[in-house]
Design a protein around this motif. Structure first.
Motif, PDB file in Angstrom:
ATOM      1  N   UNK A   1      -5.083   5.889  10.727  1.00 32.80           N
ATOM      2  CA  UNK A   1      -4.297   7.076  11.019  1.00 32.80           C
ATOM      3  C   UNK A   1      -2.997   6.962  10.238  1.00 32.80           C
ATOM      4  N   UNK A   2      -2.860   7.785   9.207  1.00 30.62           N
ATOM      5  CA  UNK A   2      -1.700   7.700   8.316  1.00 30.62           C
ATOM      6  C   UNK A   2      -0.388   7.926   9.054  1.00 30.62           C
ATOM      7  N   UNK A   3      -0.374   8.827  10.015  1.00 34.48           N
ATOM      8  CA  UNK A   3       0.867   9.138  10.725  1.00 34.48           C
ATOM      9  C   UNK A   3       1.358   7.965  11.573  1.00 34.48           C
ATOM     10  N   UNK A   4       0.496   6.989  11.838  1.00 32.85           N
ATOM     11  CA  UNK A   4       0.885   5.844  12.654  1.00 32.85           C
ATOM     12  C   UNK A   4       1.281   4.629  11.815  1.00 32.85           C
ATOM     13  N   UNK A   5       1.342   4.760  10.512  1.00 32.97           N
ATOM     14  CA  UNK A   5       1.688   3.633   9.646  1.00 32.97           C
ATOM     15  C   UNK A   5       3.177   3.578   9.413  1.00 32.97           C
TER      16      UNK A   5
ATOM     17  N   UNK B   1      -0.282  -4.466   4.238  1.00 28.04           N
ATOM     18  CA  UNK B   1      -1.467  -3.811   4.787  1.00 28.04           C
ATOM     19  C   UNK B   1      -2.340  -3.319   3.644  1.00 28.04           C
ATOM     20  N   UNK B   2      -3.620  -3.211   3.923  1.00 23.02           N
ATOM     21  CA  UNK B   2      -4.560  -2.648   2.961  1.00 23.02           C
ATOM     22  C   UNK B   2      -5.025  -1.295   3.463  1.00 23.02           C
ATOM     23  N   UNK B   3      -5.214  -0.378   2.534  1.00 25.78           N
ATOM     24  CA  UNK B   3      -5.670   0.965   2.903  1.00 25.78           C
ATOM     25  C   UNK B   3      -7.118   0.932   3.381  1.00 25.78           C
ATOM     26  N   UNK B   4      -7.395   1.733   4.398  1.00 26.43           N
ATOM     27  CA  UNK B   4      -8.767   1.939   4.868  1.00 26.43           C
ATOM     28  C   UNK B   4      -8.883   3.406   5.281  1.00 26.43           C
ATOM     29  N   UNK B   5      -9.968   4.095   4.903  1.00 29.15           N
ATOM     30  CA  UNK B   5     -10.096   5.525   5.189  1.00 29.15           C
ATOM     31  C   UNK B   5     -10.037   5.890   6.679  1.00 29.15           C
TER      32      UNK B   5
ATOM     33  N   UNK C   1       0.847  -1.155   0.000  1.00 29.77           N
ATOM     34  CA  UNK C   1       0.000   0.000   0.000  1.00 29.77           C
ATOM     35  C   UNK C   1       0.898   1.224   0.000  1.00 29.77           C
ATOM     36  N   UNK C   2       0.557   2.214  -0.783  1.00 27.92           N
ATOM     37  CA  UNK C   2       1.299   3.469  -0.813  1.00 27.92           C
ATOM     38  C   UNK C   2       0.476   4.524  -0.089  1.00 27.92           C
TER      39      UNK C   2
END
Length: 68
Positions: free
Chosen positions: A64-68, A57-61, A1-2
């Motif tokens: 929390x992006x900062x925790x990835x 991982x798969x993206x989900x809306x 996932x990007x």
């Protein structure tokens, strides 16, 4: 996932620390920084896009992006 994030902040050391923290968490700069005047606060604001590739991982809306 990007993943993609756009970091913003005042034109001071806190913004540089925010970008530095992201780089040390595996994010990479994406494009040039931006610089603009915020008429509401009467201060200059900085912005920088960052991206990160996360395997397995798969993206989900809701993530929390900062925790990835």
């Amino acid at each position: 996932m990007k993943l993609y994030r756009f970091l913003t902040g005042p034109d001071d050391a806190t913004f540089c620390h925010k970008v530095t923290a992201a780089l040390n968490q595996g994010w990479t700069l994406h494009g040039p920084p931006t610089y603009a005047f915020n008429a509401d606060t009467q201060h200059m604001q900085c912005g920088q896009a960052v991206v990160k590739e996360v395997a397995g991982k798969d993206y989900h809306p809701d993530m929390k992006l900062s925790e990835q």
